[in-house]
Design an enzyme around this catalytic site. Structure first.
Site, PDB file in Angstrom:
ATOM      1  N   GLU A  10       0.804  -1.225   0.000  1.00  0.00           N
ATOM      2  CA  GLU A  10       0.000   0.000   0.000  1.00  0.00           C
ATOM      3  C   GLU A  10       0.838   1.277   0.000  1.00  0.00           C
ATOM      4  OE1 GLU A  10      -2.723  -0.405   3.262  1.00  0.00           O
ATOM      5  OE2 GLU A  10      -3.640  -2.215   2.442  1.00  0.00           O
TER       6      GLU A  10
ATOM      7  N   GLU B 235      -6.796 -10.266  -0.795  1.00  0.00           N
ATOM      8  CA  GLU B 235      -7.532  -9.900   0.421  1.00  0.00           C
ATOM      9  C   GLU B 235      -9.031  -9.786   0.148  1.00  0.00           C
ATOM     10  OE1 GLU B 235      -5.831  -6.610   2.571  1.00  0.00           O
ATOM     11  OE2 GLU B 235      -3.777  -7.125   1.980  1.00  0.00           O
TER      12      GLU B 235
END
Length: 469
Positions: free
Chosen positions: A277, A384
């Protein structure tokens, strides 16, 4: 913060993925704070995703108004827009209509990135009534008894897995969690135990207990492990966050941490999310303590991981909101391409897929995105995945569970059709272990570990799927 804008024109596409040409007026208090910066009073083009993030959640200001046509709805919007000043009401900035009910949109408020298609989908003037929704799909048929997800996945060369919780694996009161996780999934990811903070709590101390448990239990169940993660701006230990280290010291700390962790697990790790991220739609974003203090920290991290793990441990960059073709996934493509040009090792990218029934990308766009990473020779992992059935304030009805199962299967089908998509993982085993909360019912198994229709849909798909060309 608020942003006021007047919608002038919209070009519709599938799933409200149109382009909105808007004039934006930012209140002086928020100029510079908004993503639009100082571009007030200028016309700009925003995609649906950018509109969702920039202007946040659009809200209906006046409830449902019965109208006969879209033009009448637009007239009511114009009337409210001109009458609003001085009345304390928000002006109307856009309309939506199903031919019977008129929805007037006002100021955008809410959490960035949580805007549903029905809230943000402005329709082109004169487009006519919204078509009626399709009839509900028939119930998903049950999968053959006794067939697990990992058994169905085996012929396809694609992992099916879940993020696993070290504490739940070690529970003496809830043994069903471990039994289910090992029976259904052939790859796991430590939800938290292998992150920097838990595994490296002091500068000269490593705590391997939680991460070791995940790896050892996986080995006992013949499961692979995706390591997660080596470098992130979150879940870092206090000594790292508050250490006031110089860029040179930070570089050394990062290299030493990665070398130690990757070497400890060696080829027991199928892969590692090396950096997590690090991007937004404009490129690298501030990621303390690493960036901007160490401008090349991503290259540093990947080089250290390859040196410690060798060529048989795959190295991934992982991020959210990069599943489809958009500005942020463009930045991820540019990052990976640039790394290859600089000779920095990278084997794939992780697409997180935190979706909901009310708000998700088109699968056609996802397929295009996977295909462009294939041109770089990179694998794609779905890392995810969860699909919120509801916001949590309303029950997840049988019809919504059916729709959730169909969307899970559609995502898996997209993966199976992409030659570089090699892993399909949910972020959690069952609803009672979801970071989103059990009331949103986002995972494949319910709070009692019973399979939901999505499990049947996935198994049926894998038992009958032939890759499309």
């Amino acid at each position: 913060r608020q942003c006021h804008h007047r919608v002038h024109r919209v070009t519709m596409g599938p799933r409200w993925m149109g382009l909105c040409v808007i004039t934006t007026l930012l209140a002086p208090a928020v100029v510079g704070a908004s993503k639009l910066g100082h571009r007030s009073l200028k016309e700009i083009e925003l995609s649906y995703d950018e509109l969702s993030t920039t202007c946040q959640d659009a809200k209906a200001v006046s409830g449902d108004i019965v109208v006969a046509s879209v033009p009448e709805c637009e007239q009511k919007c114009d009337a409210q827009a001109s009458a609003a000043p001085g009345t304390g009401e928000d002006p109307c900035i856009g309309v939506d209509s199903n031919g019977t009910n008129c929805y007037l949109k006002s100021v955008c408020r809410g959490t960035p990135g949580h805007c549903s298609g029905s809230e943000c989908g402005y329709r082109r003037a004169g487009a006519g009534p919204t078509p009626p929704p399709p009839p509900p799909s028939p119930p998903i048929p049950p999968a053959p008894p006794g067939v697990t997800l990992r058994q169905a996945a085996a012929p396809h060369g694609v992992y099916v897995g879940a993020a696993t919780n070290a504490g739940a694996l070690n529970s003496t009161t809830d043994r069903t969690y471990k039994t289910l996780e090992q029976a259904q999934f052939d790859i796991v990811t430590a939800e938290n135990a292998c992150k920097f903070g838990p595994i490296h709590p002091q500068r000269d101390l490593y705590d391997w207990a939680g991460c070791d448990l995940v790896f050892s239990d996986a080995a006992a169940a013949n499961q692979s492990v995706r390591g997660h993660n080596l470098c992130w701006h979150t879940e870092n230990p206090n000594w790292l966050i508050n250490g006031n280290f110089t860029p040179t010291e930070l570089t050394q700390i990062l290299q030493e941490h990665i070398a130690t962790v990757v070497a400890h697990y060696g080829t027991r790790a199928e892969s590692w999310d090396v950096v997590n991220e690090a991007l937004d739609s404009n490129g690298l974003r501030p990621s303390a303590p690493w960036y901007p203090a160490v401008p090349n920290y991503i290259d540093v991290a990947f080089r250290a991981a390859r040196k410690a793990g060798g060529p048989n441990v795959k190295l991934f960059y992982n991020d959210y909101s990069v599943e489809a073709m958009n500005a942020k996934s463009d930045q991820m493509f540019k990052l990976a391409q640039g790394m290859q040009q600089r000779g920095v090792p990278i084997d794939g990218v992780g697409l997180q897929f935190h979706w909901s029934l009310a708000n998700h990308d088109s699968l056609e766009s996802v397929a295009q995105n996977m295909a462009r990473f294939h041109t770089l020779g990179l694998e794609v992992h779905i890392t995810e995945l969860d699909i919120k059935c509801t916001s949590g304030s309303t029950p997840c009805t049988p019809s919504l569970l059916n729709a959730q199962g169909e969307l899970y299967a559609a995502i898996l089908k997209t993966c199976l059709n992409a030659p570089n998509c090699k892993s399909f993982e949910t972020w959690g085993v069952a609803d009672n272990h979801s970071w989103l909360g059990a009331d949103t019912a986002p995972l494949l198994f319910d709070t009692n570990y019973r399979p939901k229709p999505a499990v049947d849909a996935l198994i049926n798909l894998m038992l009958n799927h032939t890759r499309s060309v």
